[in-house]
Design a protein around this motif. Structure first.
Motif, mmCIF file in Angstrom:
data_model
loop_
_atom_site.group_PDB
_atom_site.id
_atom_site.type_symbol
_atom_site.label_atom_id
_atom_site.label_comp_id
_atom_site.label_asym_id
_atom_site.label_seq_id
_atom_site.Cartn_x
_atom_site.Cartn_y
_atom_site.Cartn_z
ATOM 1 N N SER A 33 44.041 -42.664 11.482
ATOM 2 C CA SER A 33 42.672 -42.921 11.028
ATOM 3 C C SER A 33 42.330 -41.941 9.918
ATOM 4 C CB SER A 33 41.669 -42.733 12.166
ATOM 5 O OG SER A 33 41.928 -43.606 13.213
ATOM 6 N N GLU A 34 41.364 -42.334 9.099
ATOM 7 C CA GLU A 34 40.899 -41.473 8.024
ATOM 8 C C GLU A 34 40.208 -40.237 8.595
ATOM 9 O OE1 GLU A 34 37.555 -41.719 4.447
ATOM 10 O OE2 GLU A 34 37.641 -43.288 5.969
ATOM 11 N N LYS A 35 40.598 -39.059 8.132
ATOM 12 C CA LYS A 35 39.876 -37.833 8.497
ATOM 13 C C LYS A 35 38.613 -37.806 7.657
ATOM 14 C CE LYS A 35 40.237 -32.836 8.646
ATOM 15 N NZ LYS A 35 41.092 -31.657 8.498
ATOM 16 N N CYS A 36 37.477 -37.544 8.302
ATOM 17 C CA CYS A 36 36.222 -37.564 7.548
ATOM 18 C C CYS A 36 35.152 -36.737 8.238
ATOM 19 C CB CYS A 36 35.724 -38.998 7.391
ATOM 20 S SG CYS A 36 35.220 -39.781 8.942
ATOM 21 N N ASN A 37 34.143 -36.423 7.461
ATOM 22 C CA ASN A 37 32.900 -35.893 8.008
ATOM 23 C C ASN A 37 32.015 -37.097 8.297
ATOM 24 O OD1 ASN A 37 33.606 -33.161 7.733
ATOM 25 N ND2 ASN A 37 32.979 -33.176 5.588
ATOM 26 N N PHE A 38 31.206 -36.994 9.341
ATOM 27 C CA PHE A 38 30.343 -38.115 9.680
ATOM 28 C C PHE A 38 28.954 -37.636 10.050
ATOM 29 C CE2 PHE A 38 32.219 -36.944 13.771
ATOM 30 C CZ PHE A 38 31.162 -37.037 14.660
ATOM 31 N N GLY A 39 27.986 -38.522 9.876
ATOM 32 C CA GLY A 39 26.633 -38.313 10.348
ATOM 33 C C GLY A 39 26.463 -39.100 11.635
ATOM 34 N N GLY A 65 27.377 -35.364 1.470
ATOM 35 C CA GLY A 65 26.572 -35.652 2.648
ATOM 36 C C GLY A 65 25.854 -36.988 2.625
ATOM 37 N N ASN A 66 26.201 -37.871 1.703
ATOM 38 C CA ASN A 66 25.582 -39.195 1.621
ATOM 39 C C ASN A 66 26.320 -40.192 2.507
ATOM 40 O OD1 ASN A 66 23.695 -38.432 -0.488
ATOM 41 N ND2 ASN A 66 25.488 -38.354 -1.823
ATOM 42 N N LYS A 67 25.573 -41.159 3.060
ATOM 43 C CA LYS A 67 26.178 -42.213 3.866
ATOM 44 C C LYS A 67 27.086 -43.072 2.999
ATOM 45 C CE LYS A 67 22.507 -42.899 7.273
ATOM 46 N NZ LYS A 67 21.573 -43.880 7.854
ATOM 47 N N VAL A 68 28.304 -43.313 3.490
ATOM 48 C CA VAL A 68 29.246 -44.161 2.782
ATOM 49 C C VAL A 68 29.344 -45.530 3.456
ATOM 50 C CG1 VAL A 68 31.662 -44.423 2.068
ATOM 51 C CG2 VAL A 68 30.568 -42.176 1.971
ATOM 52 N N ARG A 69 29.578 -45.522 4.788
ATOM 53 C CA ARG A 69 29.708 -46.768 5.548
ATOM 54 C C ARG A 69 29.627 -46.446 7.037
ATOM 55 N NH1 ARG A 69 34.453 -45.195 3.887
ATOM 56 N NH2 ARG A 69 36.176 -44.922 5.332
ATOM 57 N N PRO A 70 29.376 -47.445 7.874
ATOM 58 C CA PRO A 70 29.358 -47.209 9.325
ATOM 59 C C PRO A 70 30.727 -46.737 9.818
ATOM 60 C CG PRO A 70 28.366 -49.333 8.797
ATOM 61 C CD PRO A 70 29.008 -48.827 7.533
ATOM 62 N N LEU A 71 30.708 -45.898 10.852
ATOM 63 C CA LEU A 71 31.954 -45.404 11.445
ATOM 64 C C LEU A 71 32.129 -45.983 12.847
ATOM 65 C CD1 LEU A 71 34.436 -43.526 11.250
ATOM 66 C CD2 LEU A 71 32.983 -41.682 12.126
ATOM 67 N N GLU A 72 31.230 -45.665 13.761
ATOM 68 C CA GLU A 72 31.300 -46.169 15.131
ATOM 69 C C GLU A 72 29.896 -46.366 15.676
ATOM 70 O OE1 GLU A 72 35.348 -44.018 16.901
ATOM 71 O OE2 GLU A 72 33.434 -43.636 17.840
ATOM 72 N N SER A 73 29.777 -47.321 16.580
ATOM 73 C CA SER A 73 28.533 -47.509 17.333
ATOM 74 C C SER A 73 28.920 -47.699 18.787
ATOM 75 C CB SER A 73 27.760 -48.739 16.851
ATOM 76 O OG SER A 73 27.331 -48.554 15.532
#
Length: 190
Positions: A33-39, A65-73
């Motif tokens: 999976s892509e390593k990323c920072n998330f909000g 720190g801007n939203k790029v796309r959904p990650l998980e719900s």
């Protein structure tokens, strides 16, 4: 500040520290999976019955720190018994349903959980189980999750540091309680 709503089911008082909406950021890193920072935004709410409703949304953040796309719900229901045993039924947007069991630590707001059962749809990604640790630390909610797949043994994959979202109504209510403070405000700390 931990508030216990007057209409909270008495069985849920040990979990009252979770109630509210929490927002913050974290890091996600798992092989394949892509390593990323998330909000993340998480809400724990109740309606007087013997469970807490849980809803979480996370999204990938760019380097600014801007939203790029959904990650998980995910969403679910949390319960606790008289022996401080926690049980959760959770559904994830990836086509996964989980049953979690764990314990609320003695004398501190910390919950240690592990999956007991996992069901996946044919379209879901490989997943065989996980562990999570939630803790209320200095007014913030922190959590770390571990994940296992048939190819990857259990290992940390996500963690976040969340701050409680305060509504204008809460601020107004707290401000009313400040009327008894001394005028200089310093005596409060003595």
């Amino acid at each position: 500040m931990i508030e216990i709503p007057s209409d909270l089911n008495p069985d849920l008082v040990p979990l009252a520290f979770l109630l509210g909406t929490w927002e913050g950021a974290g890091v996600s890193d798992f092989p394949g999976s892509e390593k990323c920072n998330f909000g993340q935004s998480v809400t724990f709410s109740h309606d007087g019955r013997d469970f807490i409703e849980y809803v979480s949304h996370s999204w990938v953040l760019d380097s600014e720190g801007n939203k790029v796309r959904p990650l998980e719900s995910e969403s679910g229901y949390w319960r606790i018994d008289k022996d401080r045993k926690v049980e959760i039924v959770m559904v994830r947007d990836q086509g996964i349903v989980e049953i979690w069991y764990g314990d609320l630590a003695d004398k501190k707001p910390q919950i240690d959980l592990a999956t007991d059962a996992v069901a996946r749809t044919a379209a879901s990604s490989a997943y065989s189980g996980g562990k999570r640790l939630y803790g209320y630390v200095k007014g913030d909610l922190m959590w770390v999750g571990e994940k296992a797949t048939p190819e990857v043994p259990l290992r940390p994959y996500m963690s976040a540091h969340l701050k409680k979202v305060v509504t204008p109504e809460q601020v107004e209510s707290w401000a009313k309680d400040l009327g008894d403070l001394p005028d200089d405000g310093i005596a409060f700390f003595k």
